[in-house]
Design an enzyme around this catalytic site. Structure first.
Site, PDB file in Angstrom:
ATOM      1  N   ASP A  16       0.784  -1.248   0.000  1.00  0.00           N
ATOM      2  CA  ASP A  16       0.000   0.000   0.000  1.00  0.00           C
ATOM      3  C   ASP A  16       0.816   1.299   0.000  1.00  0.00           C
ATOM      4  OD1 ASP A  16      -1.991  -1.909   0.243  1.00  0.00           O
ATOM      5  OD2 ASP A  16      -2.836  -1.142   2.106  1.00  0.00           O
ATOM      6  N   LYS A 114      -7.085  -4.857  -3.016  1.00  0.00           N
ATOM      7  CA  LYS A 114      -7.853  -5.392  -1.886  1.00  0.00           C
ATOM      8  C   LYS A 114      -8.774  -4.319  -1.330  1.00  0.00           C
ATOM      9  CE  LYS A 114      -4.045  -4.364   1.278  1.00  0.00           C
ATOM     10  NZ  LYS A 114      -4.705  -3.355   2.090  1.00  0.00           N
ATOM     11  N   CYS A 159      -2.104  -2.974   7.819  1.00  0.00           N
ATOM     12  CA  CYS A 159      -2.025  -3.881   6.671  1.00  0.00           C
ATOM     13  C   CYS A 159      -0.771  -4.756   6.703  1.00  0.00           C
ATOM     14  CB  CYS A 159      -2.150  -3.090   5.383  1.00  0.00           C
ATOM     15  SG  CYS A 159      -3.794  -2.342   5.235  1.00  0.00           S
TER      16      CYS A 159
END
Ligand SMILES: [Zn+2]
Length: 213
Positions: A16, A114, A159
């Site tokens: 990310d 995601k 995450c």
């Protein structure tokens, strides 16, 4: 550290590194963009790399804006468990959802998106937040013969942590490159993440031990 000599089944998982998680973004992680030069250098030393990209539809249920009276960083129960509420972020097709332009991982073999179902968040690269709905990454890695993950990116306490824990649960070896991550640190989440990472058997190492800092 002989155990961290590069092996054939190693893969760098970059989590990310998107504008919304960098300074100036809607869910900025302090120093988030500081991981980029290090990630870029690390990427040169791995034969395999995978990127994840948080990728929400408008009106995603993890957004505080969808829950009248709620504010970002509060938690509330959703059908699959407790959910931290976030500012709107990483909305599909918006500039904030793009990878940072300085991120340079040309050999990345897969971009895994995601969090694309409105009703459920997905911190982990392996499972959505019900911790039961798979993203497909485990199958991909297994079919490719990739068994040891080196994880870097944002954010360490969400995450990265959840990806590492799920990877361990699925039987992968996990090394978290600590200085190539930054944390949000809300409500004690960073301390909890460190404990969880140690408890699940992930190794936490500085990039220096990988010989490419
Ligand atoms: Zn998100």
């Amino acid at each position: 550290m002989a155990g961290l000599m590069r092996q054939a089944g190693d893969v760098l998982l970059v989590v990310d590194v998107q504008y919304d998680f960098c300074p100036g973004g809607s869910l900025a992680v302090t120093g988030g963009d500081e991981v980029i030069p290090l990630v870029n250098r690390l990427a040169q030393s791995f034969a395999h790399a995978v990127l994840t990209q948080d990728w929400h539809p408008r009106g995603h249920l993890s957004f505080a804006s969808q829950h009248p009276g709620r504010k970002p960083f509060e938690t509330m129960p959703l059908p699959y468990g407790m959910q931290t509420l976030w500012p709107d972020h990483c909305v599909q097709g918006t500039p904030g959802a793009e990878f940072h332009k300085a991120l340079d991982v040309p050999r990345a073999e897969l971009v895994l998106r995601k969090g694309f179902r409105r009703e459920i968040d997905s911190y982990s690269a392996f499972f959505e937040n019900d911790r039961a709905t798979p993203t497909g990454l485990a199958g991909y890695l297994r079919e490719r013969g990739l068994g040891r993950l080196f994880i870097a990116g944002l954010a360490l306490d969400f995450c990265v942590r959840w990806s590492a824990e799920d990877a361990r649960r699925l039987g992968f070896e996990v090394v978290v490159i600590e200085d190539a991550c930054r944390a949000i640190d809300t409500g004690g989440s960073l301390a909890a993440a460190r404990t969880a990472l140690v408890d699940c058997g992930a190794k936490l190492v500085p990039s220096l031990t990988l010989g490419c800092a």
